[in-house]
Write a protein that holds these residues in place. Sequence first.
Motif, mmCIF file in Angstrom:
data_model
loop_
_atom_site.group_PDB
_atom_site.id
_atom_site.type_symbol
_atom_site.label_atom_id
_atom_site.label_comp_id
_atom_site.label_asym_id
_atom_site.label_seq_id
_atom_site.Cartn_x
_atom_site.Cartn_y
_atom_site.Cartn_z
ATOM 1 N N GLN A 254 31.340 28.452 30.334
ATOM 2 C CA GLN A 254 32.175 27.286 30.040
ATOM 3 C C GLN A 254 33.343 27.676 29.132
ATOM 4 O O GLN A 254 34.471 27.204 29.310
ATOM 5 C CB GLN A 254 31.334 26.201 29.369
ATOM 6 N N ALA A 255 33.063 28.535 28.172
ATOM 7 C CA ALA A 255 34.102 28.956 27.229
ATOM 8 C C ALA A 255 35.190 29.753 27.936
ATOM 9 O O ALA A 255 36.388 29.536 27.712
ATOM 10 C CB ALA A 255 33.483 29.787 26.111
ATOM 11 N N ALA A 256 34.785 30.665 28.807
ATOM 12 C CA ALA A 256 35.764 31.476 29.524
ATOM 13 C C ALA A 256 36.646 30.610 30.409
ATOM 14 O O ALA A 256 37.871 30.805 30.475
ATOM 15 C CB ALA A 256 35.050 32.535 30.355
ATOM 16 N N LEU B 221 42.809 43.084 32.564
ATOM 17 C CA LEU B 221 41.879 41.965 32.652
ATOM 18 C C LEU B 221 41.430 41.729 34.083
ATOM 19 O O LEU B 221 40.237 41.545 34.361
ATOM 20 C CB LEU B 221 42.554 40.714 32.080
ATOM 21 N N LYS B 222 42.359 41.769 35.019
ATOM 22 C CA LYS B 222 42.016 41.531 36.419
ATOM 23 C C LYS B 222 41.333 42.733 37.069
ATOM 24 O O LYS B 222 40.439 42.580 37.900
ATOM 25 C CB LYS B 222 43.257 41.128 37.206
ATOM 26 N N ARG B 223 41.755 43.942 36.705
ATOM 27 C CA ARG B 223 41.160 45.132 37.316
ATOM 28 C C ARG B 223 39.746 45.392 36.815
ATOM 29 O O ARG B 223 38.852 45.755 37.582
ATOM 30 C CB ARG B 223 42.031 46.359 37.023
ATOM 31 N N HIS B 224 39.530 45.226 35.522
ATOM 32 C CA HIS B 224 38.238 45.562 34.937
ATOM 33 C C HIS B 224 37.191 44.478 35.152
ATOM 34 O O HIS B 224 35.993 44.763 35.122
ATOM 35 C CB HIS B 224 38.405 45.840 33.439
ATOM 36 N N PHE B 225 37.646 43.243 35.341
ATOM 37 C CA PHE B 225 36.701 42.135 35.510
ATOM 38 C C PHE B 225 37.097 41.261 36.702
ATOM 39 O O PHE B 225 37.375 40.063 36.559
ATOM 40 C CB PHE B 225 36.652 41.293 34.227
ATOM 41 N N PRO B 226 37.119 41.838 37.899
ATOM 42 C CA PRO B 226 37.562 41.079 39.082
ATOM 43 C C PRO B 226 36.641 39.924 39.445
ATOM 44 O O PRO B 226 37.059 39.005 40.150
ATOM 45 C CB PRO B 226 37.575 42.148 40.187
ATOM 46 N N GLN B 227 35.402 39.972 38.964
ATOM 47 C CA GLN B 227 34.444 38.911 39.304
ATOM 48 C C GLN B 227 34.825 37.556 38.707
ATOM 49 O O GLN B 227 34.275 36.524 39.106
ATOM 50 C CB GLN B 227 33.033 39.302 38.841
ATOM 51 N N TYR B 228 35.775 37.560 37.766
ATOM 52 C CA TYR B 228 36.184 36.304 37.140
ATOM 53 C C TYR B 228 37.544 35.815 37.647
ATOM 54 O O TYR B 228 38.149 34.921 37.047
ATOM 55 C CB TYR B 228 36.231 36.465 35.617
#
Length: 296
Positions: free
Chosen positions: A138-140, A209-216
């Motif tokens: 929820q925070a993210a 941010l997008k490359r390291h955490f694509p699941q978000y």
Amino acid sequence: MRWTANWMKPAALLLAGLLAACQSTQEGPAASSAPVASASVQTVSLPAVSYAPSTAVERGYSALVLDAASGEELYAVNADAARFPASLTKMMTLYLLFDAVSNGRYSLSTPLKVSANAASQPPAKIGLKAGSTITVEQAARALAVKSANDVAVAIAENLAGSEDAFARQMTQQARAMGLGRTRFVNATGLPEPAQVTTASDMAKLGLALKRHFPQYASYYRATSYSYGGRSFRATNNLLGKVPGVDGLKTGYIRLSGYNLVATANRGGKQLIVVVMGGESESARDEEVTRLIEAHF
């Protein structure tokens, strides 16, 4: 919409802009109506620090377009000039939160405690209550969509014990990522003369941010966010309006002007576009749109 070199205004506007620096960072529709000294240069002298310029920081136009796949620079104006990040800061807040999930310290369902300090932050916010909790997921989503200051401080306090300690971690991470002209002193982007960056550093952070955490990735594409029975519209006005735009983060304080890091994908080509120092929300959005169209 064409940008001009008309960034110099009388000294009275300069003084007014500096006095306004301590006011809130509300984004979205409320921010659009806030009076802003049009196209002014506002200068603050920074204390000497090892991570950021010790020279003056100006409010002015900066822009950068990168090929997101290769990192190739396609367009740049003042991309390395010192600027105030405003809520672009929250990209690093999100990065450290996602990293904590990645290393197993937290899960998306982990509850984060809300302190009185976090709950008391100025808008933009979602209205967290002191003593309540909010999950990591929820925070993210609240940061990605609404750019909520109360949530950013809650994240900082839970991850590092205090916002000051979290800001030091943010700056350490920035240095590790090669963001040599960036220094963070809070998790929100609320006005602080020592918190500085550049368009180039913000583009690199957005890419990481997008490359390291694509699941978000879906978090940044969302056009609304619901919490506590309320629905909040995304601060990124280009979502659903400009073909291919799929994120990433807006920012505004009076000292910085209107900022946006936007990512877009068309036909397999990916761009990241940064505009900082917009005269208004609409002017910033028009300039980012122009740059997207020009480089696809």
